[in-house]
Design a protein around this motif. Structure first.
Motif, PDB file in Angstrom:
ATOM      1  N   LYS A  11       0.927  -1.448   0.044  1.00 50.15           N
ATOM      2  CA  LYS A  11       0.043   0.153  -0.292  1.00 50.15           C
ATOM      3  C   LYS A  11       0.877   1.212  -0.289  1.00 50.15           C
ATOM      4  CE  LYS A  11      -3.969   1.829   2.355  1.00 50.15           C
ATOM      5  NZ  LYS A  11      -5.102   1.854   3.535  1.00 50.15           N
ATOM      6  N   LYS A  12       1.796   1.351   0.668  1.00 54.00           N
ATOM      7  CA  LYS A  12       2.472   2.303   1.014  1.00 54.00           C
ATOM      8  C   LYS A  12       4.061   2.737  -0.421  1.00 54.00           C
ATOM      9  CE  LYS A  12       1.630   2.481   5.942  1.00 54.00           C
ATOM     10  NZ  LYS A  12       2.257   3.132   7.091  1.00 54.00           N
ATOM     11  N   LEU A  13       4.091   1.884  -0.686  1.00 52.91           N
ATOM     12  CA  LEU A  13       5.549   1.385  -1.612  1.00 52.91           C
ATOM     13  C   LEU A  13       4.792   1.745  -3.078  1.00 52.91           C
ATOM     14  CD1 LEU A  13       8.263  -0.065   0.922  1.00 52.91           C
ATOM     15  CD2 LEU A  13       8.251   2.010   0.538  1.00 52.91           C
ATOM     16  N   GLY A  14       3.618   0.958  -2.660  1.00 54.87           N
ATOM     17  CA  GLY A  14       3.326   0.665  -4.278  1.00 54.87           C
ATOM     18  C   GLY A  14       3.762  -0.508  -5.134  1.00 54.87           C
ATOM     19  N   GLN A  15       2.975  -1.006  -6.008  1.00 55.01           N
ATOM     20  CA  GLN A  15       2.387  -2.612  -6.082  1.00 55.01           C
ATOM     21  C   GLN A  15       4.037  -3.172  -7.219  1.00 55.01           C
ATOM     22  OE1 GLN A  15      -0.354  -2.693  -9.591  1.00 55.01           O
ATOM     23  NE2 GLN A  15      -1.733  -2.635  -8.531  1.00 55.01           N
ATOM     24  N   ASP A  16       5.076  -2.468  -6.882  1.00 54.54           N
ATOM     25  CA  ASP A  16       6.073  -2.778  -7.286  1.00 54.54           C
ATOM     26  C   ASP A  16       7.889  -3.272  -6.733  1.00 54.54           C
ATOM     27  OD1 ASP A  16       5.135  -3.774 -10.037  1.00 54.54           O
ATOM     28  OD2 ASP A  16       5.526  -1.458 -11.122  1.00 54.54           O
ATOM     29  N   TRP A  17       7.365  -3.280  -5.309  1.00 60.28           N
ATOM     30  CA  TRP A  17       7.697  -2.384  -3.987  1.00 60.28           C
ATOM     31  C   TRP A  17       9.059  -4.062  -4.314  1.00 60.28           C
ATOM     32  CZ3 TRP A  17       8.077  -5.759   0.151  1.00 60.28           C
ATOM     33  CH2 TRP A  17       7.240  -6.379   0.162  1.00 60.28           C
ATOM     34  N   LYS A  18       8.709  -5.080  -4.714  1.00 61.19           N
ATOM     35  CA  LYS A  18       9.252  -6.304  -4.460  1.00 61.19           C
ATOM     36  C   LYS A  18      10.589  -6.362  -5.623  1.00 61.19           C
ATOM     37  CE  LYS A  18       6.267  -9.308  -1.510  1.00 61.19           C
ATOM     38  NZ  LYS A  18       6.503 -10.564  -1.684  1.00 61.19           N
ATOM     39  N   SER A  19      10.429  -5.952  -6.235  1.00 60.71           N
ATOM     40  CA  SER A  19      11.424  -5.670  -8.214  1.00 60.71           C
ATOM     41  C   SER A  19      11.593  -4.522  -7.716  1.00 60.71           C
ATOM     42  CB  SER A  19      10.645  -5.888  -8.798  1.00 60.71           C
ATOM     43  OG  SER A  19      10.101  -5.038  -9.724  1.00 60.71           O
ATOM     44  N   SER A  20      11.320  -3.371  -7.290  1.00 61.83           N
ATOM     45  CA  SER A  20      12.029  -2.152  -7.044  1.00 61.83           C
ATOM     46  C   SER A  20      13.797  -2.433  -6.446  1.00 61.83           C
ATOM     47  CB  SER A  20      12.147  -1.253  -6.288  1.00 61.83           C
ATOM     48  OG  SER A  20      12.459   0.064  -5.937  1.00 61.83           O
ATOM     49  N   PRO A  21      14.819  -2.524  -7.354  1.00 64.04           N
ATOM     50  CA  PRO A  21      16.107  -1.936  -7.234  1.00 64.04           C
ATOM     51  C   PRO A  21      16.601  -0.507  -5.420  1.00 64.04           C
ATOM     52  CG  PRO A  21      16.090  -1.323  -9.202  1.00 64.04           C
ATOM     53  CD  PRO A  21      14.901  -1.314  -8.953  1.00 64.04           C
ATOM     54  N   ASP A  22      15.602   0.228  -5.469  1.00 68.43           N
ATOM     55  CA  ASP A  22      15.986   1.436  -4.830  1.00 68.43           C
ATOM     56  C   ASP A  22      16.574   0.412  -3.555  1.00 68.43           C
ATOM     57  OD1 ASP A  22      15.048   2.440  -6.958  1.00 68.43           O
ATOM     58  OD2 ASP A  22      12.978   2.719  -5.569  1.00 68.43           O
ATOM     59  N   ARG A  23      17.684   1.328  -2.347  1.00 69.40           N
ATOM     60  CA  ARG A  23      18.641   0.616  -1.605  1.00 69.40           C
ATOM     61  C   ARG A  23      18.446   2.214  -1.274  1.00 69.40           C
ATOM     62  NH1 ARG A  23      23.488  -2.652  -2.859  1.00 69.40           N
ATOM     63  NH2 ARG A  23      22.044  -4.297  -1.882  1.00 69.40           N
ATOM     64  N   ALA A  24      18.623   1.870   0.182  1.00 66.94           N
ATOM     65  CA  ALA A  24      19.063   3.274   0.778  1.00 66.94           C
ATOM     66  C   ALA A  24      20.195   2.766   2.242  1.00 66.94           C
ATOM     67  CB  ALA A  24      17.723   3.727   2.627  1.00 66.94           C
ATOM     68  N   VAL A  25      21.101   3.338   1.983  1.00 66.85           N
ATOM     69  CA  VAL A  25      22.166   3.593   2.534  1.00 66.85           C
ATOM     70  C   VAL A  25      22.936   4.596   3.983  1.00 66.85           C
ATOM     71  CG1 VAL A  25      24.727   3.109   2.916  1.00 66.85           C
ATOM     72  CG2 VAL A  25      23.054   2.426   0.972  1.00 66.85           C
ATOM     73  N   THR A  26      23.491   4.074   5.043  1.00 67.17           N
ATOM     74  CA  THR A  26      23.440   5.115   5.738  1.00 67.17           C
ATOM     75  C   THR A  26      24.374   4.351   7.256  1.00 67.17           C
ATOM     76  OG1 THR A  26      22.831   6.592   7.510  1.00 67.17           O
ATOM     77  CG2 THR A  26      21.595   4.792   8.170  1.00 67.17           C
ATOM     78  N   ALA A  27      24.768   5.033   7.993  1.00 64.92           N
ATOM     79  CA  ALA A  27      25.947   4.870   8.537  1.00 64.92           C
ATOM     80  C   ALA A  27      25.174   5.285  10.208  1.00 64.92           C
ATOM     81  CB  ALA A  27      27.126   5.446   8.110  1.00 64.92           C
ATOM     82  N   ALA A  28      25.475   3.881  11.152  1.00 65.14           N
ATOM     83  CA  ALA A  28      25.605   4.579  12.736  1.00 65.14           C
ATOM     84  C   ALA A  28      27.038   4.281  12.966  1.00 65.14           C
ATOM     85  CB  ALA A  28      24.056   4.112  13.447  1.00 65.14           C
ATOM     86  N   ALA A  29      27.304   5.056  14.482  1.00 65.64           N
ATOM     87  CA  ALA A  29      27.843   4.801  15.156  1.00 65.64           C
ATOM     88  C   ALA A  29      27.930   4.463  16.426  1.00 65.64           C
ATOM     89  CB  ALA A  29      28.837   6.802  15.593  1.00 65.64           C
ATOM     90  N   ASN A  30      28.390   3.576  16.981  1.00 67.21           N
ATOM     91  CA  ASN A  30      28.764   2.605  17.912  1.00 67.21           C
ATOM     92  C   ASN A  30      30.437   3.066  18.970  1.00 67.21           C
ATOM     93  OD1 ASN A  30      29.363   0.172  17.712  1.00 67.21           O
ATOM     94  ND2 ASN A  30      27.265   0.316  16.362  1.00 67.21           N
ATOM     95  N   ARG A  31      29.813   2.211  20.220  1.00 63.70           N
ATOM     96  CA  ARG A  31      31.586   1.931  20.711  1.00 63.70           C
ATOM     97  C   ARG A  31      31.851   0.784  20.003  1.00 63.70           C
ATOM     98  NH1 ARG A  31      32.174   1.906  27.302  1.00 63.70           N
ATOM     99  NH2 ARG A  31      34.759   1.704  26.753  1.00 63.70           N
ATOM    100  N   ASP A  32      31.485  -0.125  19.529  1.00 62.58           N
ATOM    101  CA  ASP A  32      32.016  -1.059  18.759  1.00 62.58           C
ATOM    102  C   ASP A  32      32.892  -0.429  17.482  1.00 62.58           C
ATOM    103  OD1 ASP A  32      31.695  -2.818  21.185  1.00 62.58           O
ATOM    104  OD2 ASP A  32      29.685  -3.419  20.254  1.00 62.58           O
ATOM    105  N   GLY A  33      32.120   0.459  17.046  1.00 61.94           N
ATOM    106  CA  GLY A  33      32.539   0.816  15.475  1.00 61.94           C
ATOM    107  C   GLY A  33      31.222   1.831  15.389  1.00 61.94           C
ATOM    108  N   LEU A  34      32.248   1.863  13.452  1.00 63.69           N
ATOM    109  CA  LEU A  34      30.886   2.812  13.073  1.00 63.69           C
ATOM    110  C   LEU A  34      30.000   1.046  11.613  1.00 63.69           C
ATOM    111  CD1 LEU A  34      30.026   5.452  11.838  1.00 63.69           C
ATOM    112  CD2 LEU A  34      31.342   4.790   9.908  1.00 63.69           C
TER     113      LEU A  34
END
Length: 110
Positions: A11-34
């Motif tokens: 409903k929220k991403l549209g009918q083709d969401w499973k075949s979409s190549p879209d990708r989100a990337v980020t980083a999160a810092a913590n004590r063990d590493g990035l």
């Protein structure tokens, strides 16, 4: 439901969401590493850790860094202990670098 996964993706991403190549990337810092995090449309954007970057034997209360996508599967990442920001010489040129394969998690340190 996995962390961050979009509820009712059809409903929220549209009918083709499973075949979409879209990708989100980020980083999160913590004590063990990035942590380099990836969320793919085909997984309804559920976040997963592709890799955690740190340097053996180097203690840190937290790691910091930035990432830049090179292509769909690779990110260039610059990371360092947070304490490097308190030392002018390290702040301007004292980071570590790596290429992270976002699909396999393989890390090539430079």
């Amino acid at each position: 439901m996995p962390p961050g996964q979009v509820e009712d993706p059809g409903k929220k991403l549209g009918q083709d969401w499973k075949s979409s190549p879209d990708r989100a990337v980020t980083a999160a810092a913590n004590r063990d590493g990035l942590d380099v995090l990836v969320a793919d449309s085909s997984d309804a954007y559920a976040w997963k850790t592709a890799a955690t970057l740190s340097e053996p034997g180097m203690s840190a209360d937290s790691w910091i860094g930035n990432q830049c996508l090179m292509d769909h599967e690779h990110a260039a990442v610059v990371y360092a202990p947070r304490s490097f920001t308190n030392k002018p010489d390290l702040m301007q040129g004292g980071a570590f670098t790596a290429i992270v394969n976002l699909t396999t998690g393989h890390v090539t340190k430079l």
